[in-house]
Each structure stands twice: as structure tokens, then as C-alpha cells.
Design a protein around this motif. Structure first.
Motif, PDB file in Angstrom:
ATOM      1  N   TYR A 197      43.415  53.805  23.125  1.00 33.29           N
ATOM      2  CA  TYR A 197      42.002  54.540  22.829  1.00 33.29           C
ATOM      3  C   TYR A 197      42.166  55.860  23.280  1.00 33.29           C
ATOM      4  CZ  TYR A 197      40.588  49.480  22.597  1.00 33.29           C
ATOM      5  OH  TYR A 197      40.359  48.224  22.160  1.00 33.29           O
ATOM      6  N   LYS A 198      42.654  56.646  22.667  1.00 34.03           N
ATOM      7  CA  LYS A 198      43.107  57.878  23.071  1.00 34.03           C
ATOM      8  C   LYS A 198      41.954  58.933  22.964  1.00 34.03           C
ATOM      9  CE  LYS A 198      47.797  57.826  21.303  1.00 34.03           C
ATOM     10  NZ  LYS A 198      48.919  58.645  20.391  1.00 34.03           N
ATOM     11  N   ARG A 199      40.787  58.423  22.112  1.00 32.62           N
ATOM     12  CA  ARG A 199      39.641  59.533  22.110  1.00 32.62           C
ATOM     13  C   ARG A 199      38.551  58.919  23.220  1.00 32.62           C
ATOM     14  NH1 ARG A 199      38.597  60.552  15.514  1.00 32.62           N
ATOM     15  NH2 ARG A 199      40.801  61.498  15.142  1.00 32.62           N
ATOM     16  N   HIS A 200      38.883  57.787  23.951  1.00 35.63           N
ATOM     17  CA  HIS A 200      37.780  57.652  24.980  1.00 35.63           C
ATOM     18  C   HIS A 200      37.772  58.297  26.026  1.00 35.63           C
ATOM     19  CE1 HIS A 200      37.304  52.798  23.498  1.00 35.63           C
ATOM     20  NE2 HIS A 200      37.227  53.809  22.810  1.00 35.63           N
ATOM     21  N   THR A 201      36.806  58.503  26.473  1.00 29.35           N
ATOM     22  CA  THR A 201      36.469  59.292  27.750  1.00 29.35           C
ATOM     23  C   THR A 201      36.583  58.339  29.119  1.00 29.35           C
ATOM     24  OG1 THR A 201      34.813  60.693  26.784  1.00 29.35           O
ATOM     25  CG2 THR A 201      34.798  60.759  29.158  1.00 29.35           C
ATOM     26  N   VAL A 202      37.612  58.765  29.833  1.00 28.77           N
ATOM     27  CA  VAL A 202      38.010  58.109  30.881  1.00 28.77           C
ATOM     28  C   VAL A 202      37.574  58.607  32.294  1.00 28.77           C
ATOM     29  CG1 VAL A 202      39.929  56.801  32.442  1.00 28.77           C
ATOM     30  CG2 VAL A 202      39.931  56.507  29.742  1.00 28.77           C
ATOM     31  N   LEU A 203      36.872  58.286  33.189  1.00 24.26           N
ATOM     32  CA  LEU A 203      36.665  58.991  34.452  1.00 24.26           C
ATOM     33  C   LEU A 203      37.513  58.422  35.477  1.00 24.26           C
ATOM     34  CD1 LEU A 203      32.680  58.626  34.083  1.00 24.26           C
ATOM     35  CD2 LEU A 203      34.063  60.534  33.504  1.00 24.26           C
ATOM     36  N   ASP A 204      38.137  59.362  36.422  1.00 19.81           N
ATOM     37  CA  ASP A 204      38.676  58.611  37.607  1.00 19.81           C
ATOM     38  C   ASP A 204      37.667  58.676  38.932  1.00 19.81           C
ATOM     39  OD1 ASP A 204      38.341  61.484  38.392  1.00 19.81           O
ATOM     40  OD2 ASP A 204      40.497  62.256  37.973  1.00 19.81           O
TER      41      ASP A 204
ATOM     42  N   CYS B  54      34.190  51.795  26.802  1.00 25.53           N
ATOM     43  CA  CYS B  54      34.485  50.482  26.618  1.00 25.53           C
ATOM     44  C   CYS B  54      33.715  49.695  28.184  1.00 25.53           C
ATOM     45  CB  CYS B  54      36.095  50.337  27.517  1.00 25.53           C
ATOM     46  SG  CYS B  54      37.310  50.712  26.148  1.00 25.53           S
ATOM     47  N   THR B  55      33.096  50.721  28.831  1.00 23.95           N
ATOM     48  CA  THR B  55      32.314  50.348  30.002  1.00 23.95           C
ATOM     49  C   THR B  55      33.093  49.220  30.612  1.00 23.95           C
ATOM     50  OG1 THR B  55      30.995  48.394  28.826  1.00 23.95           O
ATOM     51  CG2 THR B  55      30.167  50.571  28.754  1.00 23.95           C
TER      52      THR B  55
ATOM     53  N   THR C  35      27.212  48.706  34.405  1.00 24.63           N
ATOM     54  CA  THR C  35      27.155  48.851  35.964  1.00 24.63           C
ATOM     55  C   THR C  35      25.927  48.652  36.475  1.00 24.63           C
ATOM     56  OG1 THR C  35      27.059  51.309  36.073  1.00 24.63           O
ATOM     57  CG2 THR C  35      29.141  50.534  35.720  1.00 24.63           C
ATOM     58  N   VAL C  36      26.022  48.418  37.950  1.00 21.70           N
ATOM     59  CA  VAL C  36      25.021  47.851  38.741  1.00 21.70           C
ATOM     60  C   VAL C  36      24.460  49.171  39.289  1.00 21.70           C
ATOM     61  CG1 VAL C  36      24.004  46.385  40.502  1.00 21.70           C
ATOM     62  CG2 VAL C  36      25.961  45.604  38.887  1.00 21.70           C
ATOM     63  N   ASP C  37      23.076  49.293  39.420  1.00 19.67           N
ATOM     64  CA  ASP C  37      22.438  50.563  39.879  1.00 19.67           C
ATOM     65  C   ASP C  37      22.686  50.518  41.327  1.00 19.67           C
ATOM     66  OD1 ASP C  37      20.490  52.741  39.329  1.00 19.67           O
ATOM     67  OD2 ASP C  37      19.893  51.668  41.047  1.00 19.67           O
ATOM     68  N   VAL C  38      22.757  51.504  42.012  1.00 19.60           N
ATOM     69  CA  VAL C  38      23.008  51.384  43.455  1.00 19.60           C
ATOM     70  C   VAL C  38      21.794  50.766  44.340  1.00 19.60           C
ATOM     71  CG1 VAL C  38      23.401  52.948  45.438  1.00 19.60           C
ATOM     72  CG2 VAL C  38      24.595  53.585  43.361  1.00 19.60           C
ATOM     73  N   LEU C  39      20.696  51.157  43.803  1.00 23.21           N
ATOM     74  CA  LEU C  39      19.526  50.583  44.603  1.00 23.21           C
ATOM     75  C   LEU C  39      19.445  48.928  44.325  1.00 23.21           C
ATOM     76  CD1 LEU C  39      17.110  50.958  45.978  1.00 23.21           C
ATOM     77  CD2 LEU C  39      15.801  51.133  43.981  1.00 23.21           C
ATOM     78  N   GLU C  40      19.814  48.593  43.157  1.00 23.19           N
ATOM     79  CA  GLU C  40      19.745  47.053  42.958  1.00 23.19           C
ATOM     80  C   GLU C  40      20.956  46.326  43.106  1.00 23.19           C
ATOM     81  OE1 GLU C  40      17.627  45.880  39.123  1.00 23.19           O
ATOM     82  OE2 GLU C  40      17.684  48.111  38.999  1.00 23.19           O
TER      83      GLU C  40
ATOM     84  N   VAL D 225      33.121  59.028  40.624  1.00 24.19           N
ATOM     85  CA  VAL D 225      32.703  57.634  40.807  1.00 24.19           C
ATOM     86  C   VAL D 225      31.211  57.535  40.685  1.00 24.19           C
ATOM     87  CG1 VAL D 225      32.746  58.099  43.413  1.00 24.19           C
ATOM     88  CG2 VAL D 225      33.298  55.719  42.094  1.00 24.19           C
ATOM     89  N   LYS D 226      30.592  58.600  41.112  1.00 21.17           N
ATOM     90  CA  LYS D 226      29.142  58.656  40.933  1.00 21.17           C
ATOM     91  C   LYS D 226      28.685  58.415  39.643  1.00 21.17           C
ATOM     92  CE  LYS D 226      28.060  61.647  44.930  1.00 21.17           C
ATOM     93  NZ  LYS D 226      27.400  62.633  45.685  1.00 21.17           N
ATOM     94  N   LYS D 227      29.319  58.728  38.815  1.00 23.29           N
ATOM     95  CA  LYS D 227      29.188  58.791  37.248  1.00 23.29           C
ATOM     96  C   LYS D 227      29.234  57.247  36.793  1.00 23.29           C
ATOM     97  CE  LYS D 227      29.937  63.569  36.153  1.00 23.29           C
ATOM     98  NZ  LYS D 227      30.737  64.345  35.099  1.00 23.29           N
ATOM     99  N   TRP D 228      30.182  56.504  37.552  1.00 24.48           N
ATOM    100  CA  TRP D 228      30.433  55.169  37.278  1.00 24.48           C
ATOM    101  C   TRP D 228      29.118  54.515  37.447  1.00 24.48           C
ATOM    102  CZ3 TRP D 228      35.614  53.226  39.556  1.00 24.48           C
ATOM    103  CH2 TRP D 228      36.687  54.160  39.128  1.00 24.48           C
ATOM    104  N   ALA D 229      28.619  54.397  38.222  1.00 21.35           N
ATOM    105  CA  ALA D 229      27.219  53.903  38.736  1.00 21.35           C
ATOM    106  C   ALA D 229      26.069  54.102  37.802  1.00 21.35           C
ATOM    107  CB  ALA D 229      26.768  54.114  40.076  1.00 21.35           C
TER     108      ALA D 229
END
Length: 571
Positions: free
Chosen positions: A56-63, A40-41, A76-81, A67-71
């Protein structure tokens, strides 16, 4: 600034999150996200993720632990930018009025009135060819190396402090064996004081290390990001470049603040006659701590009401080969490390002496150096005046045994004598005493006497800053002022003929040297009574101009019309 793992920061009554729940935002709510869906981003809080997972039971959800993978996820906005003020927004613009990188929110909130807002892709063109950008890796590497060296120096300093503590405790215990049970209480008091000083200084070292570590890591992270974005286009590289520029300012400020303190240290001086006077003492001796602000004894070797006596006199020649004329010493001060700085009026030189009063370096001034005062660390201020249009203060730093000019200030009045207290410089013009800030700004004219020339000559300020002593060469007087310029006392004496230099110790002892009577006197703290004459012409004193008391050697250092300094050992 919220870090990558910081949940939120509060500003006023609102919270700005590094990641806000997407579903809550659609309902006009502001909730911190705890989860991210790759498909879903979008971000979800703990409540909304339950609904998402049912749909959406088959979606991959990160907790949060990922969080590093979120960026790195799409959308999502890149850390540098990423905008540091608005983490959910990307840096797309630059305000030329403020020379500041901006996101759209920054522009809308803070830069609406600015006249020059440019798109980063436009100004980033050609960044790879920019000489400063090409030098960025080297500059970062050099700065990180300086920070790393500073950390290592502080670690060595900490180890040295611990060794010093051990050595001092050993000395204390050696003394302890010679005396009776009354030492139990004295030993405890002294060691506690020592531990407190070591703890205070190690705390300062810890803060220095933390500042260095943080900036070191931040610089590394930015460079890692820049190098990873080398193929991603010019805007990210430009943004990284600009962020590095900001970090340079912060890092240089940290290095300046940290390097001002060359080395923390503690010394111990045994009380003289401790065995005979044990019952009247509370500690084993004097503990001194030193840093860039100089050595400030917590207890003075000499009580405030101490009457000094001379133990001997010794002359030290300060003439060097390049001197064209005989020396006239107009200024003397001592540095925390024991080096002495003098001004040689006749030869237009500032000279640096080692602890044995040998000239180890000199600095040429345009003409006529007068008074000099210690202003902190290894820095001094020197008055340079040619009686005409040159009225200057030269700020000089002592670096690796060399005198280096750091800046110069031009004053609107004559400047012959200098004293420093707090954040101010007290400059005498021979008829008035002026107070300047350390940046040269004139705060006020504290005192003036136009009855003659030389009415305001040598100047000295008590340690607490409440009492100021001024020599009046014209009327053979020592004037005592309060810190707002009111005259408290006027002292005269047959030995006080053409008084030139005056000095007050940290404990409040007052000394005056007199040009015509060839004398050095000790005067009471009220500036009303002569206590003792410590030197005269028969002792090698001839037309003295200035004097300084060295607490390190318990000596008065006197300079004048001879090529030598007269060092008077006192007790």
C-alpha cells in the motif's frame, strides 16, 4: 502505569505494550508497534511495516514521533476512556463490588467472582446533573492552586536555604579571622557538613516539587479531556469524573505528605569559648536542621556526661481571663518552632504559648487534661481522663497559632502520662505502662506495679528508645526500665519525695521534679545516682508536676500548682 510515550512495561515474563503490532498479533506474537496506518487503522512493527508499504504505497503511515495522532485515529481507544492496565482496551464497565472502572480484560482477569458488574452507559446517565460532577472544575482548580502554591513555597524555601548558607558561611569566616592556622581544617569540616545538610534538604524539596508537578499536570490533562468531551456523550464525562476522583485521593495524599513538613531549615550555633578551646574542637559550631519531625541536633550543646548548673530563675504567668480556678500544669512539651504546649488540669484547657511563654491560644477539653507529648511536626497528643469512664487521647495540630483537634481515641484503661517514640505512644495509667500504636491499637502492657496508686506516673524515653524512666509517686522512686519492660534500676534519695515528672533530653540527660520536696534533680543516665539539685522551694518552685528541657533556650520549664511556669536557665 505506562505513559503515552513509554514503549512498554514488563510484568513477570510478559510485556504489555501501549500499542502492539496488529499483524504480529494475528500470528500469535506480541511485538511493540512503531507505526500506524491511517487508512488501515492498524499498528505495525518495524518488520511488518516494510511489507505493508510495498502493498500500500499510497497509505499514510505515522511513526512514533506522531504517536499523539495515533490515539485520535479511527479504531483506537481515546485517552480518557483507555484502560490504564490494558491500554488497548476501552473502559466499558464498572465493578460495584470494588468501585473500580474496568475494561473487558479487567473483568475477565480480576473481577470474575464479583457480583455486581454494570455497563458504564447505564450508570453514567444524568452525570451532567450530578452536583459533584458540576463542582468538578472548581475542585480541580482549587487543588491545582494548592499544588502550585506548595511548589512556590518550596522554591522560596530553597532560596532561603541558600541565603541561610551564605549567612552561616559569613559568620564562620568572621570567626576564622580571629584565630590561627588550625582553623583551616575546622572550616573545611564545618562547611562540608553544612553543604551536606543543604543538599539533603534541597533533595527533599526537589522530590516535593516533582510530585506536585506530576499531579498538577495529570489533573490538568484530565480536565482538558473532560472539557473537550462535553458534547461526546455522558460515558466519557463519567469516566473523566471517576478518574478525577482517583486523582483527588492521590493528590491529597501528596499534599498531606508535603504539607507535613512546614519548612526545611538549618540553624547554626557558635561554640561558647571557641577561641579558648579551639584545639579540642573539630567544627566551628552546631548545625541544626529542622522539619516536621522537629529539630534534631547532630551534635549536642552539652556532652552526655555534662553536669548542669543554674544561671537564673524566671516565672511566667499562664493564667488567662476565662480561667475559673488556679492553674495546675500537668503536661509540657515544646514544638519545633519554639512554641510551648501545656495542659491546665484545673481549668480543663490545653494552652499554646509563644516563645516568650505568653498564652496565645487555648483549647477546651471535656475534663481533666493530663500529660502531653510531641508526636511530630506541629502535632501533640494529650491525655484526657476523668478517673471514671473517660480515657481519651486527643490529637491536636497547631495551625497558624491555633490549637485544632484532628482526632480522638478512646482507650480501655486510664491515661495520665504520655511519651512518644518511633511509631508508638507510651501511656501510663498510674499503675501500668501501656504501648499503643499511633492509631490507638494496644500493642502490649510493658510494665505494671499494683502495690499502690501512682506507681507508674511520669514517663520518659531515651532518644534511641532503649531506656524508659518512670516515676513512682507511691514509694518515692525513679524506676529505670529497658524497652521490653525489665527493671534495670531503682533510685531513691532524700530529695526524691513524691517524684511526679521525668524528662530525658536527646543527649540522654535525665531530670526529675518532686511534688513533696519541691525540687528538680539531675540524675545519671543509669537512673542510679543524683548528680545535682537544680531548684527548690526557695527558688520559686512549689509542688512541681511536670518539667521539660528546651534545647533551644538551654532551660528547664517546670509547671505545677501555681499559675506560673518556672523557667530555670542552665549551663
Amino acid at each position: 502505569m505506562a505513559s503515552k510515550f513509554e514503549s512498554s512495561i514488563q510484568r513477570g515474563c510478559d510485556f504489555i505494550h501501549d500499542f502492539a503490532c496488529s499483524a504480529c498479533e494475528e500470528d500469535g506474537l506480541n511485538t511493540e508497534a512503531q507505526h500506524f496506518c491511517n487508512q488501515c487503522t492498524k499498528y505495525y512493527c518495524d518488520n511488518c511495516v516494510l511489507v505493508h508499504n510495498k502493498l500500500y504505497k499510497r497509505h499514510t503511515v505515522l511513526d512514533r514521533k506522531d504517536v499523539k495522532k495515533w490515539a485520535a485515529s479511527p479504531g483506537t481507544v481515546d485517552v480518557l476512556e483507555r484502560c490504564e492496565r490494558h491500554p488497548g482496551e476501552a473502559l466499558k464497565l464498572i465493578c460495584c463490588d470494588h468501585d473500580q472502572l474496568c475494561c473487558h480484560v479487567c473483568v475477565a482477569v480480576d473481577h470474575r467472582q464479583c457480583s455486581s458488574i454494570q455497563h458504564i452507559p447505564d450508570v453514567a446517565k444524568g452525570i451532567r446533573k450530578d452536583p459533584e460532577f458540576r463542582q468538578l472544575p472548581q475542585r480541580v482548580a482549587v487543588l491545582r492552586k494548592q499544588i502550585e502554591d506548595m511548589k512556590n513555597d518550596r522554591k522560596k524555601n530553597s532560596a532561603s536555604l541558600r541565603k541561610t548558607r551564605t549567612a552561616i558561611v559569613d559568620e564562620i569566616q568572621a570567626i576564622r579571622k580571629k584565630i590561627n592556622d588550625i582553623l583551616d581544617k575546622m572550616e573545611k569540616t564545618t562547611v562540608q557538613e553544612l553543604d551536606r545538610l543543604v543538599a539533603d534538604q534541597e533533595l527533599s524539596i526537589k522530590k516535593d516539587l516533582e510530585s506536585c508537578t506530576q499531579m498538577h499536570d495529570e489533573l490538568k490533562n484530565i480536565m482538558d479531556d473532560i472539557q473537550s468531551k462535553d458534547s461526546s456523550g455522558e460515558p466519557p464525562l463519567y469516566i473523566g469524573f471517576r478518574k478525577c476522583e482517583e486523582k483527588f485521593k492521590q493528590a491529597n495524599e501528596i499534599l498531606q505528605n508535603v504539607s507535613n513538613v512546614v519548612k526545611y531549615n538549618i540553624t547554626f550555633r557558635k561554640h561558647n569559648g571557641i577561641e579558648d578551646n579551639l584545639s579540642s574542637m573539630k567544627t566551628f559550631g552546631e548545625l541544626n536542621e529542622s522539619n516536621d519531625f522537629g529539630t534534631q541536633p547532630r551534635t549536642s550543646l552539652f556532652p552526655r556526661d555534662h553536669l548542669f548548673a543554674t544561671e537564673g530563675y524566671k516565672e511566667y504567668n499562664v493564667k488567662i481571663i476565662s480561667d475559673k480556678d488556679s492553674s495546675i500544669i500537668q503536661g509540657i512539651c515544646e514544638l519545633p518552632g519554639g512554641e510551648v504546649v501545656i495542659t491546665d488540669f484545673n481549668n480543663s484547657k490545653v494552652k499554646l504559648l509563644d516563645q516568650e511563654y505568653r498564652v496565645i491560644h487555648h483549647y477546651d477539653v471535656p475534663e481533666y487534661p493530663w500529660g502531653v507529648c510531641h508526636i511530630g511536626g506541629d502535632d501533640v497528643a494529650v491525655c484526657v481522663d476523668n478517673y471514671d469512664k473517660r480515657h481519651e487521647l486527643h490529637f491536636i495540630n497547631i495551625t497558624k497559632g491555633k490549637l485544632v483537634t484532628t482526632r480522638k481515641l478512646s482507650l480501655s484503661h486510664e491515661c495520665y502520662g504520655a511519651a512518644h517514640h518511633g511509631h508508638n505512644l507510651y501511656i501510663s495509667s498510674y499503675t501500668a505502662l501501656y504501648v499503643h500504636t499511633m492509631t490507638g491499637e494496644l500493642e502490649k502492657k510493658l510494665y505494671e506495679d499494683k502495690s499502690g496508686y501512682g506507681t507508674v506516673g511520669g514517663t520518659a524515653i531515651s532518644n534511641e528508645g532503649k531506656t524508659i524512666y518512670v516515676t513512682n509517686l507511691s514509694t518515692n522512686e525513679l524506676i529505670t526500665l529497658d524497652n521490653i519492660g525489665n527493671k534495670l534500676a531503682t533510685f531513691t534519695d532524700p530529695d526524691l519525695r513524691e517524684p511526679t515528672g521525668v524528662h530525658v533530653t536527646t543527649a540522654g540527660h535525665v531530670f526529675v521534679c518532686c511534688n513533696y520536696s519541691h525540687t528538680v534533680l539531675q540524675v545519671d543516665q543509669d537512673g542510679k545516682t543524683k548528680l545535682v539539685r537544680l531548684a527548690r522551694e526557695q527558688d520559686g518552685l512549689y509542688e512541681p508536676k511536670v518539667l521539660f528541657f528546651s534545647s533551644r533556650t538551654s532551660s528547664l520549664v517546670v509547671g505545677g500548682l501555681k499559675d506560673t511556669l518556672l523557667v530555670i536557665k542552665v549551663r
